[in-house]
Design a protein around this motif. Sequence first.
Motif, PDB file in Angstrom:
ATOM      1  N   ARG A 101      30.538  24.370  41.850  1.00 29.32           N
ATOM      2  CA  ARG A 101      29.832  25.332  41.280  1.00 29.32           C
ATOM      3  C   ARG A 101      28.937  25.011  39.946  1.00 29.32           C
ATOM      4  NH1 ARG A 101      34.752  28.093  41.573  1.00 29.32           N
ATOM      5  NH2 ARG A 101      34.812  29.487  43.517  1.00 29.32           N
ATOM      6  N   PHE A 102      28.402  23.553  40.244  1.00 32.26           N
ATOM      7  CA  PHE A 102      27.813  22.823  39.327  1.00 32.26           C
ATOM      8  C   PHE A 102      28.113  22.969  37.796  1.00 32.26           C
ATOM      9  CE2 PHE A 102      24.872  25.821  42.094  1.00 32.26           C
ATOM     10  CZ  PHE A 102      24.424  24.673  42.927  1.00 32.26           C
ATOM     11  N   GLY A 103      29.600  23.060  37.764  1.00 28.56           N
ATOM     12  CA  GLY A 103      30.119  22.832  36.395  1.00 28.56           C
ATOM     13  C   GLY A 103      30.375  24.333  35.770  1.00 28.56           C
ATOM     14  N   LEU A 104      30.189  25.238  36.719  1.00 27.66           N
ATOM     15  CA  LEU A 104      30.193  26.553  36.063  1.00 27.66           C
ATOM     16  C   LEU A 104      31.896  27.288  36.397  1.00 27.66           C
ATOM     17  CD1 LEU A 104      26.827  28.152  36.921  1.00 27.66           C
ATOM     18  CD2 LEU A 104      27.657  27.582  34.570  1.00 27.66           C
ATOM     19  N   GLU A 105      32.268  28.205  35.181  1.00 26.49           N
ATOM     20  CA  GLU A 105      33.260  28.903  35.484  1.00 26.49           C
ATOM     21  C   GLU A 105      33.031  30.432  35.079  1.00 26.49           C
ATOM     22  OE1 GLU A 105      38.124  29.531  34.263  1.00 26.49           O
ATOM     23  OE2 GLU A 105      36.750  27.729  33.650  1.00 26.49           O
ATOM     24  N   PHE A 106      33.366  31.360  36.123  1.00 23.86           N
ATOM     25  CA  PHE A 106      32.699  32.556  35.862  1.00 23.86           C
ATOM     26  C   PHE A 106      33.959  33.597  35.563  1.00 23.86           C
ATOM     27  CE2 PHE A 106      29.699  30.924  38.983  1.00 23.86           C
ATOM     28  CZ  PHE A 106      28.569  31.103  38.134  1.00 23.86           C
ATOM     29  N   SER A 107      33.213  34.554  35.240  1.00 33.50           N
ATOM     30  CA  SER A 107      34.067  35.925  34.678  1.00 33.50           C
ATOM     31  C   SER A 107      33.266  36.931  35.245  1.00 33.50           C
ATOM     32  CB  SER A 107      34.273  36.079  33.217  1.00 33.50           C
ATOM     33  OG  SER A 107      34.971  37.332  33.116  1.00 33.50           O
ATOM     34  N   GLU A 108      33.772  37.716  36.156  1.00 32.15           N
ATOM     35  CA  GLU A 108      33.152  38.865  36.780  1.00 32.15           C
ATOM     36  C   GLU A 108      33.501  40.099  36.202  1.00 32.15           C
ATOM     37  OE1 GLU A 108      33.688  39.531  41.018  1.00 32.15           O
ATOM     38  OE2 GLU A 108      34.190  37.269  41.409  1.00 32.15           O
ATOM     39  N   ARG A 109      32.281  40.910  35.611  1.00 32.61           N
ATOM     40  CA  ARG A 109      32.492  42.179  35.090  1.00 32.61           C
ATOM     41  C   ARG A 109      32.182  43.127  36.101  1.00 32.61           C
ATOM     42  NH1 ARG A 109      34.512  44.767  30.502  1.00 32.61           N
ATOM     43  NH2 ARG A 109      33.344  46.561  29.862  1.00 32.61           N
ATOM     44  N   GLY A 119      32.450  47.563  37.119  1.00 37.11           N
ATOM     45  CA  GLY A 119      32.324  49.093  36.380  1.00 37.11           C
ATOM     46  C   GLY A 119      30.968  49.562  36.403  1.00 37.11           C
ATOM     47  N   LEU A 120      30.802  50.599  35.832  1.00 32.02           N
ATOM     48  CA  LEU A 120      29.266  51.503  36.255  1.00 32.02           C
ATOM     49  C   LEU A 120      28.542  50.665  34.812  1.00 32.02           C
ATOM     50  CD1 LEU A 120      30.784  54.866  36.660  1.00 32.02           C
ATOM     51  CD2 LEU A 120      29.720  53.520  38.407  1.00 32.02           C
ATOM     52  N   PRO A 121      27.201  50.887  35.329  1.00 35.34           N
ATOM     53  CA  PRO A 121      26.301  50.307  34.269  1.00 35.34           C
ATOM     54  C   PRO A 121      26.541  51.272  32.843  1.00 35.34           C
ATOM     55  CG  PRO A 121      25.457  50.456  36.425  1.00 35.34           C
ATOM     56  CD  PRO A 121      26.558  51.066  36.358  1.00 35.34           C
ATOM     57  N   GLY A 122      26.156  50.679  31.798  1.00 37.41           N
ATOM     58  CA  GLY A 122      26.367  51.505  30.574  1.00 37.41           C
ATOM     59  C   GLY A 122      27.690  52.021  29.906  1.00 37.41           C
ATOM     60  N   ILE A 123      28.849  51.580  30.705  1.00 40.50           N
ATOM     61  CA  ILE A 123      30.147  51.829  30.386  1.00 40.50           C
ATOM     62  C   ILE A 123      30.804  50.619  29.976  1.00 40.50           C
ATOM     63  CG2 ILE A 123      32.270  52.727  31.000  1.00 40.50           C
ATOM     64  CD1 ILE A 123      30.950  54.449  32.858  1.00 40.50           C
ATOM     65  N   GLY A 124      31.333  50.408  28.619  1.00 44.71           N
ATOM     66  CA  GLY A 124      31.892  49.163  28.223  1.00 44.71           C
ATOM     67  C   GLY A 124      30.614  48.279  27.440  1.00 44.71           C
ATOM     68  N   LEU A 125      30.993  47.260  26.736  1.00 43.72           N
ATOM     69  CA  LEU A 125      30.028  46.389  26.191  1.00 43.72           C
ATOM     70  C   LEU A 125      29.344  45.623  27.057  1.00 43.72           C
ATOM     71  CD1 LEU A 125      32.708  45.112  23.515  1.00 43.72           C
ATOM     72  CD2 LEU A 125      30.945  46.912  23.120  1.00 43.72           C
ATOM     73  N   LEU A 126      29.546  45.173  28.099  1.00 37.04           N
ATOM     74  CA  LEU A 126      28.965  44.492  28.904  1.00 37.04           C
ATOM     75  C   LEU A 126      28.506  45.259  30.485  1.00 37.04           C
ATOM     76  CD1 LEU A 126      30.373  40.881  28.733  1.00 37.04           C
ATOM     77  CD2 LEU A 126      28.362  41.846  27.595  1.00 37.04           C
ATOM     78  N   ASP A 127      27.504  44.967  30.857  1.00 36.14           N
ATOM     79  CA  ASP A 127      26.823  45.599  32.125  1.00 36.14           C
ATOM     80  C   ASP A 127      27.733  45.034  33.141  1.00 36.14           C
ATOM     81  OD1 ASP A 127      25.195  47.520  31.330  1.00 36.14           O
ATOM     82  OD2 ASP A 127      23.451  46.381  31.504  1.00 36.14           O
ATOM     83  N   PRO A 128      28.001  45.475  34.518  1.00 32.66           N
ATOM     84  CA  PRO A 128      28.587  44.500  35.684  1.00 32.66           C
ATOM     85  C   PRO A 128      27.660  43.446  35.910  1.00 32.66           C
ATOM     86  CG  PRO A 128      28.365  47.056  36.036  1.00 32.66           C
ATOM     87  CD  PRO A 128      27.572  46.860  34.700  1.00 32.66           C
ATOM     88  N   GLY A 129      28.422  42.559  36.448  1.00 37.45           N
ATOM     89  CA  GLY A 129      27.756  41.375  36.940  1.00 37.45           C
ATOM     90  C   GLY A 129      28.757  39.816  36.667  1.00 37.45           C
ATOM     91  N   GLY A 160      21.207  23.507  30.209  1.00 39.72           N
ATOM     92  CA  GLY A 160      21.061  24.582  29.209  1.00 39.72           C
ATOM     93  C   GLY A 160      22.055  25.615  29.159  1.00 39.72           C
ATOM     94  N   LEU A 161      22.706  25.786  30.351  1.00 35.63           N
ATOM     95  CA  LEU A 161      23.432  27.137  30.374  1.00 35.63           C
ATOM     96  C   LEU A 161      24.680  27.171  29.367  1.00 35.63           C
ATOM     97  CD1 LEU A 161      21.929  27.134  33.275  1.00 35.63           C
ATOM     98  CD2 LEU A 161      24.013  28.568  34.111  1.00 35.63           C
ATOM     99  N   ARG A 162      25.086  28.117  29.014  1.00 39.38           N
ATOM    100  CA  ARG A 162      26.135  28.498  27.827  1.00 39.38           C
ATOM    101  C   ARG A 162      27.108  29.598  28.159  1.00 39.38           C
ATOM    102  NH1 ARG A 162      21.853  29.154  23.030  1.00 39.38           N
ATOM    103  NH2 ARG A 162      21.541  31.307  22.979  1.00 39.38           N
ATOM    104  N   PHE A 163      28.004  29.915  27.418  1.00 37.48           N
ATOM    105  CA  PHE A 163      29.038  30.999  27.595  1.00 37.48           C
ATOM    106  C   PHE A 163      28.338  32.209  27.401  1.00 37.48           C
ATOM    107  CE2 PHE A 163      31.384  33.899  25.270  1.00 37.48           C
ATOM    108  CZ  PHE A 163      32.537  34.062  26.162  1.00 37.48           C
ATOM    109  N   GLY A 164      28.480  33.184  28.205  1.00 36.93           N
ATOM    110  CA  GLY A 164      27.901  34.414  27.994  1.00 36.93           C
ATOM    111  C   GLY A 164      26.492  34.744  28.633  1.00 36.93           C
ATOM    112  N   ASP A 165      26.023  33.625  29.475  1.00 33.17           N
ATOM    113  CA  ASP A 165      24.939  33.981  30.290  1.00 33.17           C
ATOM    114  C   ASP A 165      25.393  34.619  31.579  1.00 33.17           C
ATOM    115  OD1 ASP A 165      23.436  32.532  28.619  1.00 33.17           O
ATOM    116  OD2 ASP A 165      23.243  30.732  29.832  1.00 33.17           O
ATOM    117  N   MET A 166      24.418  35.425  31.839  1.00 28.41           N
ATOM    118  CA  MET A 166      24.711  36.142  33.127  1.00 28.41           C
ATOM    119  C   MET A 166      23.863  35.494  34.269  1.00 28.41           C
ATOM    120  SD  MET A 166      24.283  40.381  33.763  1.00 28.41           S
ATOM    121  CE  MET A 166      24.681  41.412  35.245  1.00 28.41           C
TER     122      MET A 166
END
Length: 488
Positions: free
Chosen positions: A386-394, A396-406, A420-426
């Motif tokens: 995955r090009f050196g990427l490790e992911f976290s899936e979010r 739920g519904l859009p607008g609920i919680g701190l982060l949108d689904p993705g 140049g990718l970094r932690f927190g990029d969607m």
Amino acid sequence: MKFPTVLDAREHPSRTTVHCAAAIAVGLAALLLPHVSWSQDATCAQRTQALSQGVDFAAAAARQAPAVVGVTVLGQSDDWPTIDTSANVSASFGKVAGRGLASGFIFSREGYVLTSAHAVLGAQQVVVSTVDKRRFDAEIVGLDRRTDVALLKIAGGSLPTVALGRASRLCPGEWVAAMGAPFGFERSVTAGVVSANPRYMPGGGGVPLIQTDVALNPGNSGGPLFDERGDVVGMNSMIYAVGGGYVGLSFSLPIDTVMRVAEELRATGKVTRGQIGARTQPLTDELAPAFGLAAATGALVVRVDAGSPAEIAGLRSGDVILSVNAADAMSYEDIQNRVSAARPGGRLALNVWRHRAALPVQVAVAPGVADAVPRVARRADTHEVRFGLEFSERKGLPGIGLLDPGLYVKSVSGSAQAAGLRFGDMVLAVNDASVSSQAEFDAAIRSVGDNDTVALLIMRGSARGFVPIAPRRPVAPVAAAAAAAMLP
């Protein structure tokens, strides 16, 4: 007081130590003394060569631009030394975990590139981007932290090269311009005038600098400074700041010094200097009377290293070295340069002032410690997942919680880190295929070959942009958009 420097080639044990020491020394210098007076007064006053009326750098910039490169460094994050007098610490700009951006320029058709040593310290991988959008894995041939010069080598022949001039001809008031990639904006040109040449910084080990009011920012490190004739006369190195921002004081290393260091690095991979193991500081007007001296010349010994040639010769704290291999008193910078230029195994005749009397001292010259060259890796392992990427899936519904689904970046290395990718990029899409889960991401990249460039659509904050991921199996330099232009 003034903080001491080492009278040898070991002034810079680490980046953190270097920057903090430089910041403190220069901050105090602004309060205590004007370190040097105007230089080249006679030469500049006698100049008969008429400079152009109304300087136009357009032709000069166009001439140099093909040989100016971007330098992307993985494995470190401190890519810009800033002397911050307000906080007495080195302010770090543009920090991205494990990734730094700098500039450089090609001076040899065989692929030799010059950049700043501080930009590649700690590097695990160095990538050079050319004006025609090619990306090359670079080898670090050698570096010298004292002068802040690093020599890189990239593959390729018949590459464009800069036109070199002579920094010794620069006079205060003469127009100069810098080219580089401040904050990733490639081949940006800023102009100003020479403020002083040479300028010696307290604690700088006698290394001459060109002081200008040219606007330099993070990413300009290692880029060229050229005169109005279009010749490169310096390499951009650092700024003097109050509160961490540019305030009109910038410093570049003269190209004459840069090329001397580059040739030694090219020949041997290191710079060899002599040292005697005496830590010194400049003798100031305020300190001179305390030692019974009328003139503020020479190097005041602060400490003598145990077992060093200086200790064996009988040097002690409080001695003032007035000259080296000369009868007349010398400046602090000249003494530093005379010692560092001495060949290991030889001897130096020091004229020492002790207890208000002159004392001749013979001291042996020992070899200084050469800077270690970081071991760099080749780009992108063919088995990279995955090009050196490790992911976290979010979810739920859009607008609920701190982060949108993705699909969010949890950690990054390898090709993605280089881009140049970094932690927190969607991650929103792979090429033209939308993705919102790791399964969709994996499905999208199955059709991607090891020799193909991949475009990932990234959201960072409210900004969106496609980021090119270089091929996982680089069989040849390939066209790719500049990584620094990915996002604001």
